[in-house]
Write a protein that holds these residues in place. Structure first.
Motif, PDB file in Angstrom:
ATOM      1  N   GLN A  12       4.110 -51.874  14.193  1.00 14.55           N
ATOM      2  CA  GLN A  12       5.255 -50.988  14.018  1.00 14.55           C
ATOM      3  C   GLN A  12       5.768 -51.132  12.584  1.00 14.55           C
ATOM      4  OE1 GLN A  12       5.871 -48.891  16.336  1.00 14.55           O
ATOM      5  NE2 GLN A  12       4.820 -49.838  18.095  1.00 14.55           N
ATOM      6  N   THR A  13       5.775 -50.031  11.838  1.00 16.60           N
ATOM      7  CA  THR A  13       6.200 -50.057  10.439  1.00 16.60           C
ATOM      8  C   THR A  13       7.362 -49.086  10.241  1.00 16.60           C
ATOM      9  OG1 THR A  13       4.814 -48.246   9.616  1.00 16.60           O
ATOM     10  CG2 THR A  13       3.763 -50.403   9.874  1.00 16.60           C
ATOM     11  N   SER A  14       7.926 -49.102   9.046  1.00 17.04           N
ATOM     12  CA  SER A  14       9.035 -48.180   8.734  1.00 17.04           C
ATOM     13  C   SER A  14       8.566 -46.735   8.738  1.00 17.04           C
ATOM     14  CB  SER A  14       9.631 -48.537   7.362  1.00 17.04           C
ATOM     15  OG  SER A  14       8.619 -48.460   6.344  1.00 17.04           O
ATOM     16  N   ARG A  15       7.235 -46.513   8.606  1.00 23.61           N
ATOM     17  CA  ARG A  15       6.678 -45.168   8.617  1.00 23.61           C
ATOM     18  C   ARG A  15       6.281 -44.737  10.030  1.00 23.61           C
ATOM     19  NH1 ARG A  15       4.269 -48.173   4.981  1.00 23.61           N
ATOM     20  NH2 ARG A  15       2.369 -48.336   6.235  1.00 23.61           N
ATOM     21  N   GLY A  16       6.453 -45.646  10.993  1.00 24.00           N
ATOM     22  CA  GLY A  16       6.026 -45.368  12.350  1.00 24.00           C
ATOM     23  C   GLY A  16       4.906 -46.311  12.742  1.00 24.00           C
ATOM     24  N   PRO A  17       4.392 -46.189  13.965  1.00 24.78           N
ATOM     25  CA  PRO A  17       3.348 -47.102  14.427  1.00 24.78           C
ATOM     26  C   PRO A  17       2.014 -46.848  13.741  1.00 24.78           C
ATOM     27  CG  PRO A  17       3.758 -45.413  16.066  1.00 24.78           C
ATOM     28  CD  PRO A  17       4.788 -45.231  15.009  1.00 24.78           C
ATOM     29  N   GLU A  18       1.302 -47.921  13.434  1.00 24.76           N
ATOM     30  CA  GLU A  18      -0.048 -47.830  12.897  1.00 24.76           C
ATOM     31  C   GLU A  18      -1.036 -48.344  13.939  1.00 24.76           C
ATOM     32  OE1 GLU A  18       0.548 -48.307   8.066  1.00 24.76           O
ATOM     33  OE2 GLU A  18      -0.184 -50.001   9.240  1.00 24.76           O
ATOM     34  N   LEU A  19      -2.094 -47.591  14.158  1.00 17.18           N
ATOM     35  CA  LEU A  19      -3.157 -47.997  15.070  1.00 17.18           C
ATOM     36  C   LEU A  19      -4.207 -48.738  14.259  1.00 17.18           C
ATOM     37  CD1 LEU A  19      -4.473 -47.873  17.907  1.00 17.18           C
ATOM     38  CD2 LEU A  19      -5.545 -45.714  17.192  1.00 17.18           C
ATOM     39  N   ARG A  20      -4.418 -50.018  14.579  1.00 14.50           N
ATOM     40  CA  ARG A  20      -5.340 -50.853  13.824  1.00 14.50           C
ATOM     41  C   ARG A  20      -6.530 -51.287  14.683  1.00 14.50           C
ATOM     42  NH1 ARG A  20      -3.652 -52.961   8.945  1.00 14.50           N
ATOM     43  NH2 ARG A  20      -1.550 -52.315   8.315  1.00 14.50           N
ATOM     44  N   LYS A  21      -7.629 -51.571  14.031  1.00 13.01           N
ATOM     45  CA  LYS A  21      -8.829 -51.996  14.741  1.00 13.01           C
ATOM     46  C   LYS A  21      -8.582 -53.290  15.500  1.00 13.01           C
ATOM     47  CE  LYS A  21     -12.063 -50.041  11.325  1.00 13.01           C
ATOM     48  NZ  LYS A  21     -13.134 -50.353  10.342  1.00 13.01           N
ATOM     49  N   GLY A  22      -9.297 -53.444  16.612  1.00 15.60           N
ATOM     50  CA  GLY A  22      -9.251 -54.689  17.346  1.00 15.60           C
ATOM     51  C   GLY A  22      -9.876 -55.812  16.543  1.00 15.60           C
ATOM     52  N   ALA A  23      -9.451 -57.045  16.829  1.00 17.87           N
ATOM     53  CA  ALA A  23      -9.971 -58.193  16.087  1.00 17.87           C
ATOM     54  C   ALA A  23     -11.458 -58.399  16.332  1.00 17.87           C
ATOM     55  CB  ALA A  23      -9.198 -59.454  16.483  1.00 17.87           C
ATOM     56  N   ASP A  24     -11.945 -58.007  17.505  1.00 21.36           N
ATOM     57  CA  ASP A  24     -13.369 -58.108  17.831  1.00 21.36           C
ATOM     58  C   ASP A  24     -14.057 -56.826  17.379  1.00 21.36           C
ATOM     59  OD1 ASP A  24     -15.911 -58.254  18.999  1.00 21.36           O
ATOM     60  OD2 ASP A  24     -15.171 -59.379  20.721  1.00 21.36           O
ATOM     61  N   ALA A  25     -14.749 -56.881  16.237  1.00 26.79           N
ATOM     62  CA  ALA A  25     -15.351 -55.677  15.664  1.00 26.79           C
ATOM     63  C   ALA A  25     -16.351 -55.017  16.603  1.00 26.79           C
ATOM     64  CB  ALA A  25     -16.031 -56.020  14.342  1.00 26.79           C
ATOM     65  N   GLY A  26     -17.009 -55.819  17.433  1.00 25.93           N
ATOM     66  CA  GLY A  26     -17.984 -55.269  18.356  1.00 25.93           C
ATOM     67  C   GLY A  26     -17.372 -54.551  19.539  1.00 25.93           C
ATOM     68  N   LYS A  27     -16.058 -54.724  19.732  1.00 24.14           N
ATOM     69  CA  LYS A  27     -15.369 -54.102  20.863  1.00 24.14           C
ATOM     70  C   LYS A  27     -14.276 -53.113  20.446  1.00 24.14           C
ATOM     71  CE  LYS A  27     -17.529 -56.182  24.216  1.00 24.14           C
ATOM     72  NZ  LYS A  27     -18.336 -55.398  25.192  1.00 24.14           N
ATOM     73  N   ASP A  28     -14.030 -52.987  19.150  1.00 27.15           N
ATOM     74  CA  ASP A  28     -12.961 -52.111  18.667  1.00 27.15           C
ATOM     75  C   ASP A  28     -13.054 -50.717  19.295  1.00 27.15           C
ATOM     76  OD1 ASP A  28     -10.924 -50.965  16.915  1.00 27.15           O
ATOM     77  OD2 ASP A  28     -12.634 -50.010  15.927  1.00 27.15           O
ATOM     78  N   GLN A  29     -11.918 -50.203  19.799  1.00 26.30           N
ATOM     79  CA  GLN A  29     -11.911 -48.908  20.480  1.00 26.30           C
ATOM     80  C   GLN A  29     -10.962 -47.895  19.853  1.00 26.30           C
ATOM     81  OE1 GLN A  29     -11.226 -50.699  24.434  1.00 26.30           O
ATOM     82  NE2 GLN A  29     -13.121 -49.717  25.083  1.00 26.30           N
ATOM     83  N   THR A  30     -10.591 -48.105  18.598  1.00 20.24           N
ATOM     84  CA  THR A  30      -9.730 -47.125  17.937  1.00 20.24           C
ATOM     85  C   THR A  30     -10.402 -45.763  17.841  1.00 20.24           C
ATOM     86  OG1 THR A  30     -10.541 -47.971  15.802  1.00 20.24           O
ATOM     87  CG2 THR A  30      -8.396 -48.793  16.576  1.00 20.24           C
ATOM     88  N   TYR A  31     -11.732 -45.739  17.792  1.00 23.72           N
ATOM     89  CA  TYR A  31     -12.454 -44.463  17.722  1.00 23.72           C
ATOM     90  C   TYR A  31     -12.016 -43.540  18.852  1.00 23.72           C
ATOM     91  CZ  TYR A  31     -16.398 -41.179  17.685  1.00 23.72           C
ATOM     92  OH  TYR A  31     -17.170 -40.037  17.659  1.00 23.72           O
ATOM     93  N   PHE A  32     -11.787 -44.101  20.051  1.00 22.63           N
ATOM     94  CA  PHE A  32     -11.462 -43.286  21.217  1.00 22.63           C
ATOM     95  C   PHE A  32      -9.990 -42.889  21.280  1.00 22.63           C
ATOM     96  CE2 PHE A  32     -15.051 -46.011  22.577  1.00 22.63           C
ATOM     97  CZ  PHE A  32     -15.984 -45.011  22.763  1.00 22.63           C
ATOM     98  N   LEU A  33      -9.143 -43.561  20.512  1.00 21.83           N
ATOM     99  CA  LEU A  33      -7.700 -43.321  20.604  1.00 21.83           C
ATOM    100  C   LEU A  33      -7.138 -42.600  19.385  1.00 21.83           C
ATOM    101  CD1 LEU A  33      -6.418 -46.682  22.158  1.00 21.83           C
ATOM    102  CD2 LEU A  33      -7.096 -44.587  23.308  1.00 21.83           C
ATOM    103  N   HIS A  34      -8.004 -42.086  18.530  1.00 25.99           N
ATOM    104  CA  HIS A  34      -7.538 -41.512  17.259  1.00 25.99           C
ATOM    105  C   HIS A  34      -6.628 -40.301  17.444  1.00 25.99           C
ATOM    106  CE1 HIS A  34     -10.880 -38.715  18.096  1.00 25.99           C
ATOM    107  NE2 HIS A  34     -10.177 -37.869  17.379  1.00 25.99           N
TER     108      HIS A  34
END
Length: 236
Positions: A12-34
């Motif tokens: 949560q930032t002053s510009r609004g929420p930022e969606l960041r990659k998961g710590a496990d690069a092999g499991k990151d699912q930001t692609y599906f939530l863009h």
């Protein structure tokens, strides 16, 4: 708050929420939530996003969860492990057609162009004295699937793409804009230049990309922050 098991992180930032990659690069699912609205992300938490998968399993074991030793899913989560051709046949009418090379020579028969994806190698049933065959193009009007020999054939690659229906998490960027991008899940981030032409985005990659498929998503990143994405119209 809404808690989900996606491997993502929220800041949560002053510009609004930022969606960041998961710590496990092999499991990151930001692609599906863009395409999730940034306002909605104010009320979402990802409790496992900061953990590697093995650590999640350790915690599941400690708390005696029944899924602690369940195998990782490799299928589409909402239909499970099943025969995709059989599944699609329940919803899409298909007719047999021809496998052809780029000159139009018939190489064999197939059960319907809808059952094949760009870059596919397995399940084609086409052989020969050369290297393996791959799907390079599909023509849904003629029901033809075009094949090429060898995984490095130029017809499998493109320099860029055109996309529409762009969605942004937070404020839309000013163009031209450099991002890194993915055109499929688990692909390594690819540097690119994005410009806006009318209602479309034109993406030019620094390096040629393999098997860019219309209908899939191109998702844009700045570092580990997912900025948004768009629906691919065509490779270019």
């Amino acid at each position: 708050l809404l808690a989900t098991g996606h491997y993502c992180q929220i800041e949560q930032t002053s510009r609004g929420p930022e969606l960041r990659k998961g710590a496990d690069a092999g499991k990151d699912q930001t692609y599906f939530l863009h395409a999730v609205n940034g306002e909605a992300l104010k009320n979402v938490i990802f409790p496992v996003g900061h953990l590697p998968k093995f650590r999640v399993r350790e915690l599941a074991t400690r708390f005696n969860l029944v899924t602690s030793t369940k195998k990782d899913s490799t299928g589409v989560c909402f239909i499970g492990e099943r025969d995709f051709k059989l599944f699609l046949s329940q919803y899409i009418q298909s007719t047999q057609g021809n496998f052809v090379d780029l000159k139009g020579k018939v190489l064999g028969r197939h059960d319907g162009a809808c059952f094949y994806t760009l870059g596919q190698r397995k399940g084609l049933g086409v052989g020969g004295p050369g290297g393996p065959w791959f799907v390079a193009k599909k023509d849904m009007t003629t029901n033809e699937v075009m094949l090429v020999e060898g995984e490095s054939h130029p017809a499998l690659f493109c320099d860029g793409l055109v996309a529409s229906e762009a969605t942004w998490i937070g404020e839309a960027p000013s163009f031209p804009k450099r991002f890194t991008a993915k055109v499929r899940y688990r692909q390594e981030d690819q540097p690119c230049l994005v410009i806006q032409e009318g209602g479309h985005l034109k993406v030019t990659f620094d390096q040629p990309q393999r098997s860019v498929a219309a209908g899939q998503s191109v998702v844009f990143y700045e570092g580990d922050v997912c900025r948004g994405g768009a629906v691919i119209l065509e490779a270019s």
